[in-house]
Design an enzyme around this catalytic site. Structure first.
Site, PDB file in Angstrom:
ATOM      1  N   TYR A 110       8.047  -3.144 -15.603  1.00 19.17           N
ATOM      2  CA  TYR A 110       7.616  -3.629 -14.299  1.00 19.17           C
ATOM      3  C   TYR A 110       6.572  -2.703 -13.676  1.00 19.17           C
ATOM      4  O   TYR A 110       6.705  -1.490 -13.756  1.00 19.17           O
ATOM      5  CB  TYR A 110       8.816  -3.736 -13.365  1.00 19.17           C
ATOM      6  CG  TYR A 110       8.437  -4.273 -12.015  1.00 19.17           C
ATOM      7  CD1 TYR A 110       8.271  -5.635 -11.847  1.00 19.17           C
ATOM      8  CD2 TYR A 110       8.196  -3.433 -10.951  1.00 19.17           C
ATOM      9  CE1 TYR A 110       7.886  -6.142 -10.618  1.00 19.17           C
ATOM     10  CE2 TYR A 110       7.813  -3.930  -9.719  1.00 19.17           C
ATOM     11  CZ  TYR A 110       7.662  -5.284  -9.556  1.00 19.17           C
ATOM     12  OH  TYR A 110       7.280  -5.794  -8.349  1.00 19.17           O
ATOM     13  N   TRP A 112       2.522  -2.647 -11.169  1.00 20.80           N
ATOM     14  CA  TRP A 112       1.270  -3.309 -10.782  1.00 20.80           C
ATOM     15  C   TRP A 112       0.103  -2.972 -11.678  1.00 20.80           C
ATOM     16  O   TRP A 112      -0.914  -3.654 -11.645  1.00 20.80           O
ATOM     17  CB  TRP A 112       0.925  -2.957  -9.338  1.00 20.80           C
ATOM     18  CG  TRP A 112       1.463  -3.924  -8.351  1.00 20.80           C
ATOM     19  CD1 TRP A 112       2.774  -4.294  -8.191  1.00 20.80           C
ATOM     20  CD2 TRP A 112       0.711  -4.643  -7.365  1.00 20.80           C
ATOM     21  NE1 TRP A 112       2.867  -5.196  -7.158  1.00 20.80           N
ATOM     22  CE2 TRP A 112       1.629  -5.414  -6.638  1.00 20.80           C
ATOM     23  CE3 TRP A 112      -0.635  -4.687  -7.017  1.00 20.80           C
ATOM     24  CZ2 TRP A 112       1.236  -6.249  -5.572  1.00 20.80           C
ATOM     25  CZ3 TRP A 112      -1.025  -5.506  -5.972  1.00 20.80           C
ATOM     26  CH2 TRP A 112      -0.094  -6.280  -5.261  1.00 20.80           C
TER      27      TRP A 112
HETATM   28  N1  LIG Z   1      12.149   2.208  -1.216  1.00 18.76           N
HETATM   29  C1  LIG Z   1      11.339   1.241  -1.623  1.00 18.76           C
HETATM   30  N2  LIG Z   1      10.980   1.171  -2.925  1.00 18.76           N
HETATM   31  C2  LIG Z   1      10.152   0.210  -3.342  1.00 18.76           C
HETATM   32  C3  LIG Z   1       9.650  -0.752  -2.446  1.00 18.76           C
HETATM   33  C4  LIG Z   1      10.052  -0.674  -1.081  1.00 18.76           C
HETATM   34  O1  LIG Z   1       9.660  -1.508  -0.242  1.00 18.76           O
HETATM   35  N3  LIG Z   1      10.878   0.341  -0.713  1.00 18.76           N
HETATM   36  N4  LIG Z   1       8.811  -1.736  -2.909  1.00 18.76           N
HETATM   37  C5  LIG Z   1       8.943  -2.118  -4.307  1.00 18.76           C
HETATM   38  C6  LIG Z   1       7.868  -2.998  -4.740  1.00 18.76           C
HETATM   39  S1  LIG Z   1       7.735  -4.472  -3.880  1.00 18.76           S
HETATM   40  C7  LIG Z   1       7.062  -2.738  -5.788  1.00 18.76           C
HETATM   41  S2  LIG Z   1       5.955  -3.940  -6.295  1.00 18.76           S
HETATM   42  C8  LIG Z   1       7.166  -1.480  -6.541  1.00 18.76           C
HETATM   43  C9  LIG Z   1       5.816  -0.935  -7.017  1.00 18.76           C
HETATM   44  O2  LIG Z   1       6.005  -0.044  -8.059  1.00 18.76           O
HETATM   45  P1  LIG Z   1       4.940   0.118  -9.231  1.00 18.76           P
HETATM   46  O3  LIG Z   1       4.189  -1.137  -9.438  1.00 18.76           O
HETATM   47  O4  LIG Z   1       5.648   0.697 -10.389  1.00 18.76           O
HETATM   48  O5  LIG Z   1       3.963   1.193  -8.600  1.00 18.76           O
HETATM   49  P2  LIG Z   1       2.513   1.638  -9.007  1.00 18.76           P
HETATM   50  O6  LIG Z   1       2.304   2.972  -8.386  1.00 18.76           O
HETATM   51  O7  LIG Z   1       1.534   0.570  -8.671  1.00 18.76           O
HETATM   52  O8  LIG Z   1       2.612   1.808 -10.579  1.00 18.76           O
HETATM   53  C10 LIG Z   1       1.652   1.371 -11.482  1.00 18.76           C
HETATM   54  C11 LIG Z   1       1.406   2.462 -12.520  1.00 18.76           C
HETATM   55  O9  LIG Z   1       0.553   1.928 -13.519  1.00 18.76           O
HETATM   56  C12 LIG Z   1      -0.441   2.901 -13.833  1.00 18.76           C
HETATM   57  N5  LIG Z   1      -1.616   2.191 -14.365  1.00 18.76           N
HETATM   58  C13 LIG Z   1      -2.680   1.696 -13.693  1.00 18.76           C
HETATM   59  N6  LIG Z   1      -3.528   1.082 -14.529  1.00 18.76           N
HETATM   60  C14 LIG Z   1      -2.991   1.172 -15.764  1.00 18.76           C
HETATM   61  C15 LIG Z   1      -3.395   0.708 -17.055  1.00 18.76           C
HETATM   62  O10 LIG Z   1      -4.416   0.069 -17.225  1.00 18.76           O
HETATM   63  N7  LIG Z   1      -2.569   0.994 -18.101  1.00 18.76           N
HETATM   64  C16 LIG Z   1      -1.408   1.694 -17.957  1.00 18.76           C
HETATM   65  N8  LIG Z   1      -0.669   1.925 -19.041  1.00 18.76           N
HETATM   66  N9  LIG Z   1      -1.010   2.128 -16.742  1.00 18.76           N
HETATM   67  C17 LIG Z   1      -1.776   1.876 -15.668  1.00 18.76           C
HETATM   68  C18 LIG Z   1      -0.694   3.624 -12.521  1.00 18.76           C
HETATM   69  O11 LIG Z   1      -1.271   4.894 -12.743  1.00 18.76           O
HETATM   70  C19 LIG Z   1       0.719   3.684 -11.932  1.00 18.76           C
HETATM   71  O12 LIG Z   1       1.388   4.860 -12.301  1.00 18.76           O
HETATM   72  O13 LIG Z   1       7.816  -0.485  -5.738  1.00 18.76           O
HETATM   73  C20 LIG Z   1       9.086  -0.943  -5.266  1.00 18.76           C
HETATM   74  N10 LIG Z   1       9.793   0.164  -4.655  1.00 18.76           N
HETATM   75  N1  LIG Z   2      -1.459  -0.875   1.593  1.00 12.40           N
HETATM   76  C1  LIG Z   2      -0.563  -1.439   0.778  1.00 12.40           C
HETATM   77  N2  LIG Z   2      -0.304  -2.755   0.856  1.00 12.40           N
HETATM   78  C2  LIG Z   2       0.641  -3.305   0.048  1.00 12.40           C
HETATM   79  C3  LIG Z   2       1.330  -2.545  -0.930  1.00 12.40           C
HETATM   80  C4  LIG Z   2       1.051  -1.145  -0.974  1.00 12.40           C
HETATM   81  O1  LIG Z   2       1.643  -0.396  -1.771  1.00 12.40           O
HETATM   82  N3  LIG Z   2       0.114  -0.633  -0.111  1.00 12.40           N
HETATM   83  N4  LIG Z   2       2.251  -3.152  -1.758  1.00 12.40           N
HETATM   84  C5  LIG Z   2       2.191  -4.610  -1.929  1.00 12.40           C
HETATM   85  C6  LIG Z   2       3.446  -5.132  -2.472  1.00 12.40           C
HETATM   86  S1  LIG Z   2       3.801  -4.838  -4.112  1.00 12.40           S
HETATM   87  C7  LIG Z   2       4.307  -5.890  -1.752  1.00 12.40           C
HETATM   88  S2  LIG Z   2       5.696  -6.527  -2.499  1.00 12.40           S
HETATM   89  C8  LIG Z   2       4.058  -6.186  -0.335  1.00 12.40           C
HETATM   90  C9  LIG Z   2       5.331  -6.016   0.479  1.00 12.40           C
HETATM   91  O2  LIG Z   2       5.219  -6.611   1.711  1.00 12.40           O
HETATM   92  P1  LIG Z   2       6.457  -6.487   2.735  1.00 12.40           P
HETATM   93  O3  LIG Z   2       7.727  -6.595   2.004  1.00 12.40           O
HETATM   94  O4  LIG Z   2       6.243  -7.420   3.858  1.00 12.40           O
HETATM   95  O5  LIG Z   2       6.175  -5.014   3.279  1.00 12.40           O
HETATM   96  P2  LIG Z   2       6.980  -3.666   3.594  1.00 12.40           P
HETATM   97  O6  LIG Z   2       5.863  -2.719   3.873  1.00 12.40           O
HETATM   98  O7  LIG Z   2       7.987  -3.318   2.599  1.00 12.40           O
HETATM   99  O8  LIG Z   2       7.767  -3.973   4.913  1.00 12.40           O
HETATM  100  C10 LIG Z   2       7.144  -4.439   6.076  1.00 12.40           C
HETATM  101  C11 LIG Z   2       7.970  -4.082   7.280  1.00 12.40           C
HETATM  102  O9  LIG Z   2       9.230  -4.752   7.284  1.00 12.40           O
HETATM  103  C12 LIG Z   2      10.005  -4.093   8.275  1.00 12.40           C
HETATM  104  N5  LIG Z   2      11.416  -4.290   8.021  1.00 12.40           N
HETATM  105  C13 LIG Z   2      12.200  -3.591   7.170  1.00 12.40           C
HETATM  106  N6  LIG Z   2      13.477  -4.056   7.228  1.00 12.40           N
HETATM  107  C14 LIG Z   2      13.486  -5.048   8.159  1.00 12.40           C
HETATM  108  C15 LIG Z   2      14.497  -5.902   8.686  1.00 12.40           C
HETATM  109  O10 LIG Z   2      15.661  -5.852   8.315  1.00 12.40           O
HETATM  110  N7  LIG Z   2      14.120  -6.822   9.616  1.00 12.40           N
HETATM  111  C16 LIG Z   2      12.848  -6.925  10.049  1.00 12.40           C
HETATM  112  N8  LIG Z   2      12.576  -7.869  10.938  1.00 12.40           N
HETATM  113  N9  LIG Z   2      11.881  -6.116   9.581  1.00 12.40           N
HETATM  114  C17 LIG Z   2      12.182  -5.200   8.643  1.00 12.40           C
HETATM  115  C18 LIG Z   2       9.631  -2.631   8.226  1.00 12.40           C
HETATM  116  O11 LIG Z   2       9.440  -2.109   9.533  1.00 12.40           O
HETATM  117  C19 LIG Z   2       8.363  -2.632   7.374  1.00 12.40           C
HETATM  118  O12 LIG Z   2       7.326  -1.852   7.933  1.00 12.40           O
HETATM  119  O13 LIG Z   2       3.056  -5.325   0.181  1.00 12.40           O
HETATM  120  C20 LIG Z   2       1.893  -5.312  -0.624  1.00 12.40           C
HETATM  121  N10 LIG Z   2       0.874  -4.639   0.147  1.00 12.40           N
HETATM  122 MO   LIG Z   3       5.874  -5.589  -4.615  1.00 10.06          MO
END
Ligand SMILES: Nc1nc2c(c(=O)[nH]1)N[C@H]1C(S)=C(S)[C@@H](COP(=O)(O)OP(=O)(O)OC[C@H]3O[C@@H](n4cnc5c(=O)[nH]c(N)nc54)[C@H](O)[C@@H]3O)O[C@H]1N2
Ligand SMILES: Nc1nc2c(c(=O)[nH]1)N[C@H]1C(S)=C(S)[C@@H](COP(=O)(O)OP(=O)(O)OC[C@H]3O[C@@H](n4cnc5c(=O)[nH]c(N)nc54)[C@H](O)[C@@H]3O)O[C@H]1N2
Ligand SMILES: [Mo]
Length: 746
Positions: A110, A112
């Site tokens: 998993y 991005w």
């Molecule tokens: N506490 C908490 N944890 C969360 C979340 C949260 O809201 N709260 N959000 C979750 C969510 S929604 C997501 S999507 C995840 C995101 O978690 P990840 O998607 O695992 O985070 P990234 O840092 O985007 O990791 C991508 C990695 O791929 C590498 N990479 C980039 N390009 C390439 C390539 O071409 N080849 C290879 N082999 N590697 C490459 C980058 O250097 C990076 O280390 O985190 C989750 N974790």
């Molecule tokens: N700049 C930037 N943008 C991103 C990403 C990134 O890494 N960087 N990651 C992308 C990815 S993979 C994803 S999945 C999306 C995620 O998009 P979201 O899931 O919408 O984003 P988060 O930043 O996890 O959370 C948004 C807000 O939800 C609020 N929140 C938390 N718990 C609760 C709750 O119980 N109730 C309510 N009402 N609010 C709550 C928090 O205050 C938090 O700031 O964002 C994407 N966009």
């Molecule tokens: Mo995500």
């Protein structure tokens, strides 16, 4: 003579112009057509050329010398020539397959990774593993795991299809919505990114327009910054939105504001939900006075909001974060029930929508195109785990678990293959993941940088970044098509993931199956030719490949008001003729199917289930609720190598209310320790009125540092979060459900 030149490329955070000279990226600048460019790429020159890059194939000493499983995260690495390292990895794959079968390989991988359609790391690893006999894969995402499980039961549609293709578009909202109630917000910081790119950042612009035209925007979220400026902020207690929604529903029902005609025609099971709402079945009426002390919103405000929602064209939006928490299925389901009670599903600008603002593409009025994906082949292994259950799987091989109505057992994994993600950033309870990570015999990782995951692998292959290879980029809901030029030569001995897999496949006797006789350019031309053909069928003419390369990018006529969507119109008009794909053909307020699963953590209708950790917990003591949102200044943990060098950037900043800071003797800018039973990290206090008292917010993305189990000095919140499924139905990530003690660092 200078070889300085400037070309355009794109990324998950948008397009930008890159200037190179002498084989180095020397400057980046925003793409001219982007009205609201993201500053994220500004750090790119430093990150790409950073000393932290993996330059050569590297093998962990303990594994190389004695196949030892201990030492992941503390051992040093031995650099090997490519041929030797590929031989070693191929032999190990062969050994595991012969001894344990392909069911012993976990290849969920998993993450991005980077933009670009051919070099998409996950497609590459999945295609490779399929070619050599298959692997255990993962279902869903950390983004929307619980939503993907629950929403098909409720609205009868695949959740991703719903999000990207079947929700009110921005122009529809502009023209029809009077009240926009945003649970979890529409977060301008998040819409900076989109999988595969977002060229014209427009979410912030649309929201500013809504405010300017006089639309009422109500932000239900613990942080003021979660919604556009000018919204009315209701600082809800995290994890309690379902209670608030129930109280809104109670007002609709008891004040004669519920649309019973719509409920009878287009919804099923309201009569089984109503006794719960009114307290006839459990003795607790879900009144505003009941909800107020739970969710922290005054009963009068709840009543006023319910009346306004019933009296105006109202769109309820729900952020993805609302289901990244314990029982995250409930607010998703309850929002649909509330929208059904308002009777506005199927009216333009009314009803319910999910994930606006989460990424830049949601809401854009665009025609969808097909193609430009590397075929992944067939996976002969049927085994699948919900993506966020990886530590459970590694710790408990053979153990039973439930998922969306199925009884399953965890497979016994001997080899983990990761390409394109960083689980030691993204998973919850990282100290637990460290314990689980000791179980497999072998872990292979491809990475451009020495991330905490790379530092815990046995074999690390150095990958190129997108700037070191040629690709084509296109994203759904985006009107630009890019030829991504190779801007600089690969750093060190880095290779494309494709070439690494081709080398392994050849050693395993599947070279031809993996490459089909094509090199990178052969694949680009092949995939592009298919795309041109499919687009022509859909009525869009594309330039030929050589012209696209020459022009660098083209704008396609696929975005505009004429593509705007107002969903569920046909269903509303005649639910018998255009039924939903639910068992009843209607919006399921009560689900016989879910009730039949007998899950106390996801009963047959939306239910307020107090989570184990929240501000109402009896055992809370002095703890605060931790939300760990996505970082505003970057994408997850990407480019962190350079970001962490910026003076004062680490530890990461934690937002804390002045009242909570004063009670703990914490001053603005002070380093604090955040601790609970699962782990501890440092953070830099940012004292602010923009967060609800009792809540702290520490974004994700700082690289976990130090040896396994140590206090994270960079401020990675996932040493604190809890690793438990949302429920037995969705088994999604519960990241936002965490209590933590905060005190000045000693
Ligand atoms: N506490 C908490 N944890 C969360 C979340 C949260 O809201 N709260 N959000 C979750 C969510 S929604 C997501 S999507 C995840 C995101 O978690 P990840 O998607 O695992 O985070 P990234 O840092 O985007 O990791 C991508 C990695 O791929 C590498 N990479 C980039 N390009 C390439 C390539 O071409 N080849 C290879 N082999 N590697 C490459 C980058 O250097 C990076 O280390 O985190 C989750 N974790
Ligand atoms: N700049 C930037 N943008 C991103 C990403 C990134 O890494 N960087 N990651 C992308 C990815 S993979 C994803 S999945 C999306 C995620 O998009 P979201 O899931 O919408 O984003 P988060 O930043 O996890 O959370 C948004 C807000 O939800 C609020 N929140 C938390 N718990 C609760 C709750 O119980 N109730 C309510 N009402 N609010 C709550 C928090 O205050 C938090 O700031 O964002 C994407 N966009
Ligand atoms: Mo995500």
């Amino acid at each position: 003579m200078s070889d300085r030149q400037t070309r355009t490329t794109t990324s998950h955070w948008g397009a930008f112009d890159v200037t190179t000279e002498g084989g180095r990226i020397v400057d980046v600048a925003p793409f001219a057509a982007d009205p609201d460019p993201s500053p994220i790429p500004n750090i790119l020159p430093q990150a790409v050329h950073h000393a932290n890059r993996v330059l050569r194939p590297s093998v962990r000493r303990g594994w190389l010398e004695g196949r030892r499983r201990d030492g992941r995260g503390t051992d040093d690495y031995v650099e090997l020539p490519w041929d030797e390292a590929l031989d070693l990895a191929a032999e190990e794959l062969r050994r595991v397959i012969d001894a344990h079968g392909n069911e012993a390989i976990f290849g969920g991988s998993y993450g991005w990774a980077s933009a670009g359609r051919f070099h998409h790391a996950l497609s590459q690893v999945h295609r490779f593993l399929n070619c050599i006999g298959g692997y255990v894969k993962s279902f869903g995402s950390y983004s929307t795991g619980a939503a993907q499980a629950i929403m098909p039961h409720v609205l009868g549609e695949n959740f991703l299809k719903l999000t990207y293709g079947y929700q009110n578009s921005w122009p529809t909202i502009r023209d029809h919505t009077e009240t926009l109630v945003m649970f979890g917000g529409i977060n301008p910081k998040n819409s900076q990114v989109n999988m595969g790119g977002v060229t014209r950042h427009q979410t912030r612009g649309w929201c500013e327009g809504f405010i300017a035209q006089g639309m009422k925007l109500v932000l239900v979220a613990p942080q003021r910054g979660d919604g556009p400026e000018g919204s009315d902020w209701m600082p809800v207690v995290p994890g309690t939105d379902t209670a608030l929604m129930l109280a809104l529903a109670y007002v609709l029902e008891t004040e004669g504001l519920a649309d019973h005609d719509f409920l009878a025609r287009c919804a099923s099971g309201y009569e089984r939900f109503k006794p719960y709402l009114l307290g006839e079945s459990d003795g607790v009426a879900k009144t505003p006075d009941w909800a107020a002390p739970i969710c922290g919103i005054a009963a009068d405000e709840i009543r006023a909001l319910a009346r306004r929602m019933a009296g105006t064209r109202t769109l309820i939006t729900v952020s993805w974060s609302l289901q990244r928490q314990r029982f995250g299925e409930q607010p998703y389901w309850m929002a649909a029930v509330l929208a059904a009670m308002l009777g506005q599903i199927g009216l333009p600008g009314g009803g319910v929508g999910y994930g606006y603002g989460a990424i830049g593409g949601v809401g854009v009025a665009a025609k969808r195109l097909r193609g430009l994906a590397l075929p992944q082949g067939e996976n002969p292994v049927a085994e699948v785990i919900p993506v966020a259950r990886i530590a459970d799987m590694l710790l408990n091989p053979g153990a039973p678990y439930q998922f969306n109505g199925e009884d399953r057992t965890y497979p016994d994994i001997k080899l983990v293959y990761w390409c394109g993600g960083n689980p030691f950033h993204h998973h919850q309870d990282l100290n637990r993941l460290d314990r689980a990570w000791a179980a497999p015999e072998t872990i292979i990782v491809h990475e451009p940088w020495w991330t905490p995951t790379a530092k815990r692998a046995d074999i690390v292959f150095p990958s190129t970044t997108p700037y070191e290879r040629e690709d084509i980029a296109r994203a759904n809901m985006d009107e630009y098509l890019f030829a991504m030029p190779q801007l600089i030569p690969p750093l060190g001995e880095a290779r494309n993931d494709y070439d690494i897999f081709a080398g392994l496949a050849a050693r395993l006797g599947q070279g031809e199956a993996f490459t089909e006789g094509r090199d990178v350019e052969g694949w680009l031309r092949h995939l592009y030719a298919e795309f041109v053909e499919m687009s022509r069928e859909d009525g869009i003419e594309m330039p030929d490949y050589d012209r696209l390369r020459e022009e660098n990018w083209v704008k396609l006529p696929i975005v505009g008001d004429e593509h705007a969507i107002s969903p569920f119109e046909a269903f509303r008009a005649d639910p018998a003729a255009a039924p939903l794909k639910t068992p009843s053909g209607k919006v399921e307020i009560f689900s016989e199917r879910i009730a039949g699963f007998n899950y106390e953590d996801c009963p047959g209708h939306p239910t307020w289930l107090p989570p184990e950790e929240w501000l109402g917990s009896e055992t809370r003591g002095e703890m605060l609720h931790l939300v760990s949102p996505q970082p505003g200044d970057k994408l997850h943990s990407q480019l962190e190598a350079a970001l962490q060098d910026v003076e004062g950037a680490r530890p990461e900043r934690v937002l804390i209310h002045p009242r909570d800071a004063a009670a703990r003797g914490i001053a603005d800018g002070q380093i604090v320790e955040m601790v609970n039973a699962r782990g501890a990290c440092l953070a830099r206090a940012e004292v602010s009125e923009d967060i609800r008292p009792g809540v702290v917010s520490l974004p994700t993305g700082a690289w976990l540092d130090g040896a396994p189990g140590a206090v994270s000095r960079t401020g990675n919140p996932n040493v604190l979060t809890r690793d438990i499924g949302t429920s037995r139905l969705g088994q999604g990530s519960s990241a936002h459900t965490t209590l933590v003690a905060v005190r000045p660092a000693g």
